[in-house]
Design a protein around this motif. Structure first.
Motif, PDB file in Angstrom:
ATOM      1  N   ALA A  10       0.835  -1.200   0.000  1.00 40.91           N
ATOM      2  CA  ALA A  10       0.000   0.000   0.000  1.00 40.91           C
ATOM      3  C   ALA A  10       0.875   1.257   0.000  1.00 40.91           C
ATOM      4  CB  ALA A  10      -0.939  -0.012   1.197  1.00 40.91           C
ATOM      5  N   LEU A  66       2.275   1.786  -3.435  1.00 49.02           N
ATOM      6  CA  LEU A  66       1.272   2.360  -4.347  1.00 49.02           C
ATOM      7  C   LEU A  66       1.168   3.865  -4.145  1.00 49.02           C
ATOM      8  CD1 LEU A  66      -1.611  -0.272  -4.227  1.00 49.02           C
ATOM      9  CD2 LEU A  66      -0.017   0.162  -6.085  1.00 49.02           C
ATOM     10  N   LYS A  67       1.227   4.315  -2.892  1.00 50.07           N
ATOM     11  CA  LYS A  67       1.164   5.751  -2.620  1.00 50.07           C
ATOM     12  C   LYS A  67       2.372   6.459  -3.225  1.00 50.07           C
ATOM     13  CE  LYS A  67      -0.238   7.179   1.516  1.00 50.07           C
ATOM     14  NZ  LYS A  67      -0.326   7.246   2.991  1.00 50.07           N
ATOM     15  N   ARG A  80       4.084   5.529  -5.759  1.00 50.65           N
ATOM     16  CA  ARG A  80       3.918   5.518  -7.206  1.00 50.65           C
ATOM     17  C   ARG A  80       3.021   6.655  -7.668  1.00 50.65           C
ATOM     18  NH1 ARG A  80       0.114   2.520 -10.363  1.00 50.65           N
ATOM     19  NH2 ARG A  80       0.778   2.469 -12.537  1.00 50.65           N
ATOM     20  N   GLU A 101      -7.842   1.594  -6.018  1.00 53.38           N
ATOM     21  CA  GLU A 101      -6.571   0.879  -6.162  1.00 53.38           C
ATOM     22  C   GLU A 101      -6.157   0.254  -4.828  1.00 53.38           C
ATOM     23  OE1 GLU A 101      -3.066   3.278  -6.823  1.00 53.38           O
ATOM     24  OE2 GLU A 101      -2.375   1.830  -8.308  1.00 53.38           O
ATOM     25  N   HIS A 102      -6.329   0.999  -3.744  1.00 50.62           N
ATOM     26  CA  HIS A 102      -5.943   0.477  -2.442  1.00 50.62           C
ATOM     27  C   HIS A 102      -6.880  -0.615  -1.963  1.00 50.62           C
ATOM     28  CE1 HIS A 102      -2.981   3.688  -2.202  1.00 50.62           C
ATOM     29  NE2 HIS A 102      -2.448   2.988  -1.230  1.00 50.62           N
ATOM     30  N   ASN A 107      -5.829  -3.674  -3.879  1.00 53.10           N
ATOM     31  CA  ASN A 107      -4.585  -4.187  -3.310  1.00 53.10           C
ATOM     32  C   ASN A 107      -4.839  -4.881  -1.977  1.00 53.10           C
ATOM     33  OD1 ASN A 107      -1.604  -4.343  -3.312  1.00 53.10           O
ATOM     34  ND2 ASN A 107      -1.822  -3.103  -1.486  1.00 53.10           N
ATOM     35  N   GLY A 129      -5.481  -1.690   4.070  1.00 57.99           N
ATOM     36  CA  GLY A 129      -5.002  -0.927   2.923  1.00 57.99           C
ATOM     37  C   GLY A 129      -5.512   0.500   2.949  1.00 57.99           C
ATOM     38  N   VAL A 168      -3.720   2.578   5.592  1.00 56.93           N
ATOM     39  CA  VAL A 168      -2.401   3.041   5.157  1.00 56.93           C
ATOM     40  C   VAL A 168      -2.550   4.278   4.294  1.00 56.93           C
ATOM     41  CG1 VAL A 168      -0.422   2.515   3.684  1.00 56.93           C
ATOM     42  CG2 VAL A 168      -1.263   0.804   5.266  1.00 56.93           C
TER      43      VAL A 168
END
Lengths: 418, 291
Positions: free
Chosen positions: A224, A227-228, A230, B8-9, B12, B253, B256
């Motif tokens: 996670a 991803l942030k 990115r 997206e999170h 994931n 997720g 975060v």
């Protein structure tokens, strides 16, 4: 019927006296042995379980090696040296262990610790008991700053030293001015302190912290966070993580093949070995590395490798040098009193610390002044074994520069010893 | 915050839940069908990873992922026959104490045999790289983990619901006396269940090794998460565990994304919430034996 009872031994007076003497000897023996010169007891306190446990094991092995070498050479002040080792898994436990080591085991000094939170607790106790404490693994600046005390000495480098070492290299490659950095910070004392120091260095040199995520310790999954990162598209990713958390992040960062250059505020070799060269990249700073060609370093590496089947890491170096320094202080001052050692150190005594230049403690904050190294992760094809992961890029400060180049200045470090 | 980022999170988070579900499912099976609280579950998870480390060097990752869970399952058979079966008729606390001791002994044994430092375990070559679906990025390896986890969960469900073995297992939990009266031996069934449960734990361990590394404390670290998922999902429920694992992954997720310091604590907060509102868990059954 005739029996053999005539042969039965009777309890003669002689037998009684002999038994009584043997009993008295057995009971009194410890006292008699202790009548010989008492061993010099050193308390070794470090986490051996938990997320820093891997580092603690190396530290203990090296401290034991130093003590064994001292005893093989005849001990110190004619006395044998004894290392009493305890596991300080968290600050609360560290406090109880210090009390046990000082009150029950009567140690003359304390060596070790890796977690800055625990080191702070130990330092408070050491000050209370007026026992010297050699910090060989905790990096937080505050230990040398607002929490400094007369009885604590730092062999390990502080966060500012680590930051300025890699920072010198980053400046020389123009990676700071005008750059946006994304930071990940371990959510405990060490991480907070490192963030404070690294963000200060960044902003002082013209860069900005575009974001900082506080990551709980023992986080197993970083997808996670990646991803942030990115989404944010920083110029640089800088991690203020420690131990196994740093390893997990590095592996998963490589898993996503993120294109942003990466560096961090601390580099412990053991977690890097744990990640494996496939998971690593970038330039890093190192307090000490077994690839150093300095003869004393090579000799230590060989002795440690022969004994343990693997080379020493920076934590092993720290605990080894810490024990060696305190034994040298004992021998030179011919004293077991902490106050005498403090004077000896503050007057600028210097030591062979297995590096190119000798080290000595800075008198006003008790930080060991020493050189550090910028290293680069090798290409896998150049790596000879699973421990050969770095090549040395440069020594910071350079041989002709002052050690103060990487040290916190008096403005940056508010230490005043009562 | 753009919607895309939130989605997206969440996506994931679903992925991250995958191997947790496998682990928690094993725990749940051992508890609801075997009646044993397996505090050593994390130890089997860790053992799976360590065995995989050894097997991988000779037979590659494919070999590790198939043989390690089998190996651990065999060890599970031995443990069940030698120790666990003595506790079925006793106070549940005894099995709990035994597995607790077993967990500690196992962790120290791992430390003794392989050392306290982490072992390097990379992602297998064939599974490196990323897959892009539009602007969503997925690591190939995690997709593979998802596929394997889904297969394992499906396989278990089929085993328990579509085979005669499964029929006996489910009957044995409802009414063991009646099953015995019908002349069916339950002990081999119980051994099989325990072996299956720890085999699932080992599978989760193998899959997590390239992501989080292999170190002796990995079992204790993940055990609490497994328990939390089982409790949230509801004791005794198969699909409850699956849903709970997915929800925990998504909640973590999203935490975060918005407030990282609470990320690891978020699943406990979720558990507290669930227990307050619905004490038997999301899909738990009322279990006479334990009420």
């Amino acid at each position: 019927m005739a029996s053999g009872r005539d042969d039965q031994p009777r309890l003669t007076r002689r037998a009684l006296l002999q038994t009584a003497a043997a009993g008295a000897l057995a009971l009194g023996a410890p006292t008699i042995v202790r009548a010989q010169p008492d061993a010099i007891r050193i308390g070794h306190l470090t986490p051996r379980t938990g997320f820093l446990g891997q580092l603690g094991e190396y530290g203990l092995n090296a401290a034991t090696l130093a003590v064994d070498e001292a005893n093989a050479a005849g001990g110190v002040l004619g006395r044998k040296v004894e290392l009493i080792a305890e596991d300080s898994v968290n600050p609360g436990v560290a406090v109880t262990k210090v009390q046990k080591l000082v009150e029950r085991d009567k140690v003359l000094c304390l060596v070790g610790e890796i977690s800055s939170a625990s080191a702070l607790a130990i330092a408070e106790q050491a000050n209370r008991y007026k026992v010297a404490y050699f910090n060989t693994g905790a990096n937080s600046d505050e230990l040398r700053g607002k929490n400094c005390n007369r009885f604590m000495f730092h062999v390990e480098g502080c966060n500012t030293m680590y930051t300025k070492t890699i920072g010198q290299w980053q400046k020389s490659k123009n990676l700071i001015k005008g750059a946006k950095w994304y930071m990940l910070t371990a959510d405990y004392a060490f991480g907070h302190d490192l963030f404070r120091v690294s963000s200060r260095f960044l902003t002082e040199n013209g860069g900005t912290v575009m974001a900082n995520d506080m990551v709980p310790t023992n986080t197993p999954d970083y997808s996670a966070y990646i991803l942030k990162i990115r989404q944010a598209k920083p110029n640089f990713v800088y991690i203020n993580l420690a131990g196994a958390d740093q390893t997990s992040f590095l592996k998963q960062y490589k898993e996503y093949s993120m294109p942003f250059p990466l560096a961090g505020g601390v580099m412990d070799t053991v977690p890097f070995w744990g990640a494996g060269i496939d998971s690593l990249s970038g330039h890093w700073q190192s307090l000490w590395y077994h690839g150093l060609t300095v003869p004393a370093a090579q000799a230590f590496t060989k002795r440690f490798s022969d004994k343990h089947g693997k080379p020493p890491d920076n934590q092993a170096w720290g605990d080894y040098v810490g024990v060696k320094i305190l034994l040298q202080a004992m021998a030179e001052t011919k004293s077991t009193e902490a106050a005498k050692w403090v004077q000896y150190f503050e007057k600028g005594a210097s030591f062979d610390i297995l590096k190119g230049r000798k080290g000595s403690f800075r008198d006003w904050d008790h930080q060991l002044l020493q050189e550090m190294y910028v290293v680069k992760v090798k290409d896998k094809k150049d790596s000879k074994d699973k421990w050969d992961i770095f090549e040395l890029v440069q020594t910071v400060p350079a041989a002709n520069e002052s050690f103060e180049v990487i040290q916190p200045s008096k403005q940056e470090n508010p230490c005043t010893m009562a | 915050m753009p919607l895309f980022v939130i989605l997206e999170h969440m996506a994931n988070g679903l992925l991250v839940g995958a191997y947790y579900i496998v682990l928690a499912l094993g725990l749940s099976l051992i508890f609801s069908l075997g009646g044993v609280v397996n505090l050593a579950h994390g130890a089997f998870y860790a053992l799976g990873a360590y065995l995989a480390y050894e097997i991988q060097q000779r037979l590659g990752f494919a070999g590790a992922v198939t043989l390690s869970p089998l190996g651990v399952a065999l060890i599970g058979v031995a443990i069940e026959r030698l120790f666990i079966r003595r506790f079925y008729r006793e106070d549940p606390g005894l099995a709990l104490l035994f597995t607790f001791g077993l967990a500690m002994a196992a962790e120290q044994s791992l430390r003794l045999i392989w050392g306290a430092t982490g072992l390097p375990f990379g992602i297998p070559e064939a599974l490196r790289g990323q897959i892009f679906l539009g602007d969503f990025i997925y690591s190939r390896y995690r997709i593979a983990v998802l596929v394997v986890s889904a297969a394992a969960v499906t396989g278990c469900w089929l085993l328990l619901n579509k085979t005669s073995f499964g029929l006996v297992v489910r009957a044995g939990t409802r009414d063991p006396e009646m099953v015995r009266a019908l002349g069916i031996a339950l002990s081999p069934i119980l051994t099989a269940i325990f072996a299956l449960g720890v085999g699932l734990a080992a599978l989760a361990g193998v899959m997590s090794a390239p992501l989080a590394g292999v170190h002796p404390a990995m079992g204790t670290e993940i055990l609490v998460a497994a328990f939390v998922i089982v409790v949230i999902g509801g004791l005794g429920s198969f699909w409850g565990v699956v849903w709970a694992g997915l929800i925990v992954g998504v909640v973590r997720g999203l935490t975060v994304l918005f407030y990282p310091p609470a990320a690891e604590a978020s699943m406990y907060a979720l558990m507290v919430l669930v227990l307050l509102v619905r004490p038997r868990g999301l899909m738990g059954e009322r279990f006479e034996r334990f009420e």
